[in-house]
Write an enzyme that holds these catalytic residues in place. Structure first.
Site, PDB file in Angstrom:
ATOM      1  CD  GLU A  21      -2.016   2.650  -3.572  1.00 55.70           C
ATOM      2  OE1 GLU A  21      -2.212   3.376  -4.579  1.00 55.70           O
ATOM      3  OE2 GLU A  21      -1.663   3.084  -2.467  1.00 55.70           O
TER       4      GLU A  21
ATOM      5  CG  ASP B 232      -1.988   1.026   1.196  1.00 57.61           C
ATOM      6  OD1 ASP B 232      -2.462   1.353   0.100  1.00 57.61           O
ATOM      7  OD2 ASP B 232      -2.364   1.535   2.274  1.00 57.61           O
TER       8      ASP B 232
ATOM      9  CG  ASP C 211      -9.289   3.662  -0.115  1.00 56.63           C
ATOM     10  OD1 ASP C 211      -9.888   3.483   0.959  1.00 56.63           O
ATOM     11  OD2 ASP C 211      -8.056   3.680  -0.200  1.00 56.63           O
TER      12      ASP C 211
END
Length: 545
Positions: A388, A341, A443
């Site tokens: 990511e 991430d 998200d």
């Protein structure tokens, strides 16, 4: 007989715990004789697909999804649908202080005991079925974290009391081995948890100095005084990892790889920071000297102020990034593939002064860059990671990703703006297959919610022009799903909400907001036969079997 129909399936290697892609067997029995196992080599198909869904979203009767029967049924669904991946949200401990966010945990190594299955504890003989039936609650469409926490604590205390009362056996020996093998993080974690309880849940940087500063003599005395409580919390972690190992093995038997998510930062009030203050930008009182966030972006005009302390990368480099490597090693015990991430922060990160009221006041600072990934590659030569790389990233960040051949990410919801012809997220611009393509992530809004609430007339028209047919609220999730499956991307991941065609009421997270996130749950019976047939068709037509 040569004219007989033949079905082939992968063989599970019990010794390695993995599927042997080179050995195949016949799945049919003809007459009274099973056909022999044949040793053949077939081309490995790297194209695959999977589903993004948090374990918390499963419809368990104990207030929150867990690793029990419903998780087993979901793996069965993935297998029947010809999926290869189950992408999950982080599995670390969560609580009200973190607003139940899996990206803001008290430990980057411990497991979330809310996910422990009471049903599996009953299978182990640690709980009675009659007792569990009395504790079941009505399955709701949303997770009730407070109620689930109260219920799971009661159930786990009961199971531990039964474990403690048993004659020592194989489970007791496994627990002793676990405590020894995991001591490098487990001892600090349980100390942190019990000390936090002792200090009435105040954050670790507000504890009395002997404990805040980890004075050895004080910690030894405290450990002896609260040995029973510390052991109980260790046991809960033992049960979590034991149940997870079962689930992972079951997934492998069905040909499913578990795709995890590694949050970049650790919380200021966490076992990580308390036990490793030197690797963070922390002053002598335990306060952050710089906090993490991101500048204004697609999701928030003022950026996002996360509040976690940033890393002291110079100290980490001097130690050859051992804390990070240790953390990733532990995660790779849980998963087959791991998303890194906030990948851009490995190149440069947004640091905000601790007194700032918004992320706008931050500035870019250099991260560890190639030195970190060289150390990571020495540990994991195949680099089973996904970068990511969303948001505003420059060429330098893409070069870092590509230098180590890490797959990046594409999100179709980002593809239909005014720059559609040149968008990096539109399928015709996928210049490489080394990406994971999503309709949306945890998200994002759901695809239906995005279509109804986040697009204007022009954007909808561009989507329709690209698809080549009418697009409506009723089919937009299938349109995006089909575009993802038909792309050249190596892996397709679709959130379960998009497979089910749900609207924004089923959204998992709204970045920079604190209310109502992480609570969505699917209903019993979801997903069903229609979704299974749809996914099977896509995997077959677009070569993702």
């Amino acid at each position: 007989p040569p004219e007989a129909p033949v079905e082939w399936t992968n063989i599970f290697n019990a010794e390695s715990g993995k599927l042997d892609n080179g050995t195949l067997m016949v799945d049919r029995i003809f007459g009274d004789f099973p056909l022999a196992v044949l040793d053949m080599k077939l081309p490995l198909n790297e194209r695959g697909a999977g589903i993004l869904m948090s374990i918390t979203a499963l419809p368990s009767p104990f207030g929150i999804g867990d690793m029990g029967p419903e998780a087993t049924q979901f793996i069965d669904f993935l297998s029947r649908s010809r999926q290869k991946y189950w992408q999950l949200l982080p599995l670390n401990p969560i609580g009200p202080d973190q607003i139940w966010s899996p990206y803001s945990s008290i430990s980057s190594l411990a497991g979330n005991t809310l996910l422990i299955s009471p049903d599996l504890l009953a299978v182990e003989g640690l709980l009675e079925e009659k007792y569990l039936r009395k504790k079941q609650i009505r399955v709701k469409d949303a997770v009730d974290y407070e109620k689930a926490l109260e219920l799971k604590n009661e159930i786990l205390d009961k199971a531990y009391a039964n474990f403690y009362a048993q004659q020592p056996g194989y489970l007791h020996q496994e627990f002793a081995d676990f405590c020894k093998d995991e001591a490098f993080w487990l001892d600090d974690f349980v100390l942190y948890v019990v000390l936090k309880q002792y200090h009435e849940d105040t954050p670790c940087y507000e504890w009395e100095s002997t404990y805040k500063n980890r004075e050895e003599r004080a910690l030894k005395k405290f450990s002896k005084t609260y040995e029973d409580v510390l052991t109980r919390i260790k046991w809960q972690q033992f049960i979590f990892f034991r149940q997870w190992a079962r689930l992972k093995s079951l997934a492998h038997v069905h040909g499913i790889k578990l795709y995890g998510d590694l949050p970049f930062y650790a919380g200021l009030d966490s076992a990580d920071v308390w036990a490793n203050r030197e690797i963070f930008k922390i002053d002598t009182d335990g306060a952050a000297l710089g906090v993490a966030g991101v500048p204004p972006d697609y999701f928030n005009a003022e950026g996002q102020l996360w509040g976690m302390p940033v890393y002291n990368w110079e100290v980490l480099r001097e130690g050859n990034y051992e804390w990070w490597l240790q953390r990733i090693r532990k995660n790779m015990e849980l998963y087959d593939l791991l998303r890194l991430d906030h990948f851009r922060a490995f190149y440069n990160f947004w640091e905000v002064p601790p007194a700032a009221v918004s992320a706008i006041e931050g500035s870019w600072q250099l991260g560890p860059g190639t030195l970190f990934f060289e150390a990571l590659q020495a540990e994991f030569p195949l680099l089973p990671f996904v970068a990511e790389d969303l948001g505003q990233i420059g060429a330098d960040i893409s070069l870092l990703r590509d230098a180590f051949r890490l797959p990046g990410m594409k999100v179709l919801q980002f593809a239909f703006g005014e720059d559609i012809a040149n968008s990096l997220h539109i399928p015709h611009n996928f210049v490489s297959s080394n990406f994971v393509v999503y309709t949306g992530t945890h998200d994002n809004n759901t695809s239906v919610g995005w279509y109804l609430n986040d697009t204007d007339k022009e954007e909808r028209q561009r989507l329709e022009d690209y698809a080549g047919h009418l697009v409506t609220r009723r089919n937009v999730h299938r349109v995006l799903g089909r575009l993802a499956y038909s792309s050249i991307a190596k892996i397709v991941i679709v959130p379960l909400q998009d497979i089910l065609g749900l609207d924004d009421r089923s959204r998992m997270n709204v970045p920079a907001s604190i209310a109502g996130n992480w609570t969505w749950r699917m209903k019993a019976g979801q997903p069903g036969l229609f979704e299974e047939i749809q996914l099977r068709l896509w995997t077959e037509v677009f070569g993702r079997i």
